[in-house]
Motif scaffolding. Structure first.
Motif, short mmCIF file in Angstrom:
data_model
loop_
_atom_site.label_atom_id
_atom_site.label_comp_id
_atom_site.label_asym_id
_atom_site.label_seq_id
_atom_site.Cartn_x
_atom_site.Cartn_y
_atom_site.Cartn_z
N MET A 29 43.91 -24.46 -4.12
CA MET A 29 42.46 -24.06 -4.29
C MET A 29 42.55 -22.69 -4.73
SD MET A 29 39.45 -24.65 -1.48
CE MET A 29 39.53 -26.29 -1.52
N GLY A 30 42.09 -22.57 -6.11
CA GLY A 30 41.89 -21.05 -6.59
C GLY A 30 40.44 -20.52 -6.41
N LEU A 31 40.24 -19.36 -5.71
CA LEU A 31 39.24 -18.91 -5.76
C LEU A 31 39.11 -17.42 -6.37
CD1 LEU A 31 37.45 -18.43 -2.20
CD2 LEU A 31 36.92 -16.58 -4.31
N PHE A 32 38.78 -17.63 -7.69
CA PHE A 32 38.87 -16.35 -8.80
C PHE A 32 37.47 -15.47 -8.55
CE2 PHE A 32 41.53 -19.80 -10.50
CZ PHE A 32 42.51 -19.30 -9.79
N GLY A 33 37.88 -14.30 -8.62
CA GLY A 33 36.86 -13.29 -8.79
C GLY A 33 36.98 -12.63 -9.93
N TYR A 34 36.95 -10.90 -9.90
CA TYR A 34 37.07 -10.40 -11.13
C TYR A 34 38.28 -9.26 -10.90
CZ TYR A 34 32.65 -12.46 -12.16
OH TYR A 34 31.84 -13.48 -12.60
N ARG A 35 38.90 -9.55 -10.18
CA ARG A 35 40.36 -8.71 -10.14
C ARG A 35 41.63 -9.51 -10.44
NH1 ARG A 35 42.47 -6.90 -5.62
NH2 ARG A 35 43.74 -5.64 -6.70
N TYR A 36 42.49 -8.81 -11.39
CA TYR A 36 43.65 -9.65 -11.78
C TYR A 36 44.74 -9.53 -10.50
CZ TYR A 36 47.17 -11.69 -14.53
OH TYR A 36 48.15 -12.28 -15.34
N GLY A 37 44.72 -8.20 -10.15
CA GLY A 37 45.68 -8.32 -8.89
C GLY A 37 47.04 -7.69 -9.33
N TRP A 38 48.06 -7.51 -8.40
CA TRP A 38 49.36 -7.36 -8.35
C TRP A 38 50.47 -7.98 -9.34
CZ3 TRP A 38 53.81 -9.39 -5.58
CH2 TRP A 38 55.09 -8.66 -5.71
N ILE A 39 51.15 -7.57 -10.05
CA ILE A 39 51.89 -8.12 -10.89
C ILE A 39 53.61 -7.84 -10.18
CG2 ILE A 39 52.93 -8.26 -13.50
CD1 ILE A 39 50.41 -7.60 -14.40
N PRO A 40 54.12 -8.85 -10.01
CA PRO A 40 55.39 -8.56 -9.40
C PRO A 40 56.43 -8.04 -10.40
CG PRO A 40 54.75 -10.82 -8.75
CD PRO A 40 53.84 -10.26 -9.91
N PRO A 41 57.59 -7.27 -10.08
CA PRO A 41 58.51 -6.78 -11.04
C PRO A 41 59.22 -7.97 -11.72
CG PRO A 41 58.59 -5.90 -8.70
CD PRO A 41 57.83 -7.02 -8.75
N ASN A 42 59.25 -7.49 -13.10
CA ASN A 42 60.06 -8.25 -13.99
C ASN A 42 59.07 -9.62 -14.31
OD1 ASN A 42 62.08 -6.67 -14.34
ND2 ASN A 42 62.99 -7.61 -12.55
N ARG A 43 57.76 -9.56 -14.17
CA ARG A 43 56.93 -10.52 -14.36
C ARG A 43 55.80 -10.29 -15.57
NH1 ARG A 43 58.38 -16.01 -12.45
NH2 ARG A 43 59.11 -15.71 -10.43
N GLN A 44 55.50 -11.20 -16.37
CA GLN A 44 54.37 -11.27 -17.09
C GLN A 44 52.97 -11.27 -16.57
OE1 GLN A 44 55.04 -12.51 -21.32
NE2 GLN A 44 55.63 -14.13 -20.04
N TYR A 45 52.81 -12.14 -15.42
CA TYR A 45 51.59 -12.33 -14.71
C TYR A 45 51.50 -12.06 -13.55
CZ TYR A 45 52.24 -15.33 -18.82
OH TYR A 45 52.14 -15.78 -20.08
N SER A 46 50.06 -11.89 -12.88
CA SER A 46 49.88 -11.37 -11.48
C SER A 46 50.34 -12.87 -10.58
CB SER A 46 48.54 -11.04 -11.42
OG SER A 46 47.66 -12.42 -11.29
N ILE A 47 50.57 -12.19 -9.39
CA ILE A 47 50.94 -13.33 -8.25
C ILE A 47 49.82 -14.45 -8.32
CG2 ILE A 47 49.92 -12.23 -6.19
CD1 ILE A 47 53.30 -13.89 -6.66
N THR A 48 48.23 -14.06 -8.21
CA THR A 48 47.55 -14.95 -8.28
C THR A 48 47.61 -16.14 -9.62
OG1 THR A 48 46.07 -13.36 -7.24
CG2 THR A 48 45.12 -15.49 -8.09
N GLU A 49 47.91 -15.45 -10.82
CA GLU A 49 48.13 -16.35 -11.75
C GLU A 49 49.27 -17.01 -11.87
OE1 GLU A 49 48.28 -16.67 -16.79
OE2 GLU A 49 47.44 -14.78 -15.86
N LEU A 50 50.35 -16.60 -11.10
CA LEU A 50 51.65 -17.29 -11.06
C LEU A 50 51.42 -18.41 -10.20
CD1 LEU A 50 54.13 -14.54 -10.80
CD2 LEU A 50 53.87 -16.11 -12.51
N GLU A 51 50.90 -18.20 -8.94
CA GLU A 51 50.20 -19.38 -8.20
C GLU A 51 49.67 -20.64 -8.98
OE1 GLU A 51 49.89 -16.25 -4.38
OE2 GLU A 51 48.40 -17.24 -5.15
#
Length: 451
Positions: free
Chosen positions: A70-92
């Motif tokens: 279940m994805g509850l998306f607002g208006y923050r992208y959030g933290w991007i882990p090291p060596n990743r292109q996407y935030s942890i929320t987008e990765l999930e």
């Protein structure tokens, strides 16, 4: 024995959201579902974050373990882990899409209706956090979130359940309805699954037997690659007559702990092994960042460039394909373009890409263009070519015996010399065809007795 499986209704839900700005809403969803579905468990970050473990690994494992996302998306992208292109929320989100595939899937996206009370609440909460960040960083976060939401909207057209809401009351009601409606449909269908038990001896152990020639050649080639500091990628072909132990040798490579220390291992095969596009999608999925757009070499190279900046990656394909020209297709449409694309991005990389493909037929003589069979550790190797290991062959009794003697250190198996020779001769009584050798070794039953 096979058995009837439980109906896979939703009991555990992975709730993905940026924690600070969505805190009130995500906790409301959790509490409302817990109050109204007795068997349900909604996981938030504080429920599964474990000390001493990488956040990405824990998150991905939880996505794989849960029955729904279940994805509850607002208006923050959030933290991007090291060596990743996407935030942890987008990765999930990408992990969930990759796990269940397109079309009907237990993936539920909760989005506020523009201009609604909920929409304003989430914007205000995001603004509070953005105000504490440097201006450029906050602007980049807003832009990245808009791009992510656009990707979600595009993907939602292929079957994801998109639940818009105006306020918190509508949010919790729609979240509950998603779970209940899904479970009712599953109960009507009552699907069944069956399971089988594995064999006695691990396949990666079987893959070692009689493969010293291949392992030594590969070790020399890997050492030569690492001595050439400017080279960051190489591909290797495993080949031999059909039924000569290709699956077992591939399993050995997958679990070659002495060599792949602290590397990302990607193992399996794409849905359409002869398709470069399917292979690109598979590779991105294995790397934990599934594609939402077009599968292109450039997209895969960009993902790999980010990953290889910090660590090495190993791609292992159980088969290179089925078409008559499968080897040429792989070399011309996938490997050479990928190698060239990576070469243009290799500055400052720490890691390397190691690619292995298995073919269930002997390599033609002379080998096709783009393949090299002789002296694959030489200084003049062109790494746009596929480097072919020595072909897999028959297994002799003395090779089985050598493997049995080595098991004491590696697997704790204790056998005296006479028993080693007796088992080796028994395993090769009908010849050295690898599947027969593996069958007789398992039939002998020494593995379970000796451990």
């Amino acid at each position: 024995m096979p058995h009837e499986a439980d109906i896979p209704e939703i009991r555990q839900i992975f709730l993905s959201a940026t924690a600070q700005d969505c805190r009130t809403y995500r906790e409301a969803v959790r509490d409302f579902i817990h109050d109204n579905i007795e068997q349900a468990k909604v996981f938030l970050q504080e429920n599964w974050a474990e000390g001493g473990q990488f956040v990405e690994d824990v998150c991905k494992r939880k996505v794989d373990e849960c029955d729904a996302y279940m994805g509850l998306f607002g208006y923050r992208y959030g933290w991007i882990p090291p060596n990743r292109q996407y935030s942890i929320t987008e990765l999930e989100f990408r992990w969930a899409v990759d796990r269940w595939g397109p079309g009907e899937a237990p993936i539920f996206v909760l989005r506020p209706i523009p201009g609604s009370e909920a929409d304003q609440h989430l914007r205000d909460q995001a603004d509070v956090i953005h105000a504490k960040q440097p201006v450029a960083e906050a602007a980049a976060d807003r832009a990245a979130q808009q791009q992510f939401l656009a990707r979600v909207d595009q993907w939602a057209g292929s079957g994801i359940i998109l639940a818009p809401y105006r306020n918190q009351l509508q949010l919790v009601g729609k979240a509950l309805s998603c779970i209940k409606d899904w479970n009712q449909e599953l109960l009507r269908r009552a699907p069944r699954e069956r399971f089988q038990a594995p064999g006695d001896i691990n396949r990666d152990e079987l893959g070692r037997i009689g493969r010293k020639t291949q392992i030594d050649a590969l070790q020399d080639a890997l050492n030569a690659l690492r001595d050439r500091r400017s080279e960051r990628a190489a591909a290797f072909l495993i080949h031999g007559p059909a039924n000569h132990g290709q699956p077992e040798f591939v399993e050995f490579l997958r679990n070659w702990d002495d060599e792949w220390d602290d590397m990302d291992i990607c193992y399996g095969q794409p849905t359409e092994p002869d398709s470069a596009e399917s292979l690109i999608c598979w590779a991105c999925s294995q790397l934990g960042e599934p594609l939402l757009g077009e599968p292109t070499i450039d997209a895969l190279a960009g993902l790999l460039a980010t990953r290889l900046a910090g660590r090495s990656v190993v791609l292992i394909l159980r088969t290179v394909g089925r078409e008559a020209n499968r080897l040429a297709l792989f070399q011309q449409r996938f490997w050479q373009p990928l190698h060239d694309a990576l070469a243009s991005r290799c500055a400052g990389w720490k890691g390397r890409l190691y690619c292995f493909i298995a073919d269930h037929a002997p390599l033609a003589e002379p080998p096709p263009a783009g393949f090299r069979t002789d002296d694959i550790a030489a200084d003049d190797v062109d790494y746009r070519q596929i480097l072919a290991l020595p072909p897999l062959g028959q297994i002799a009794a003395h090779e089985v015996c050598n493997w049995l003697k080595a098991l004491r250190k590696r697997a704790g198996v204790r056998l005296d010399e006479d028993e080693c020779y007796a088992i080796a001769n028994y395993a090769t009584t009908t010849g050295g065809n690898p599947p027969d050798v593996y069958y007789y070794l398992n039939l002998h039953g020494f593995w379970s007795r000796a451990r």
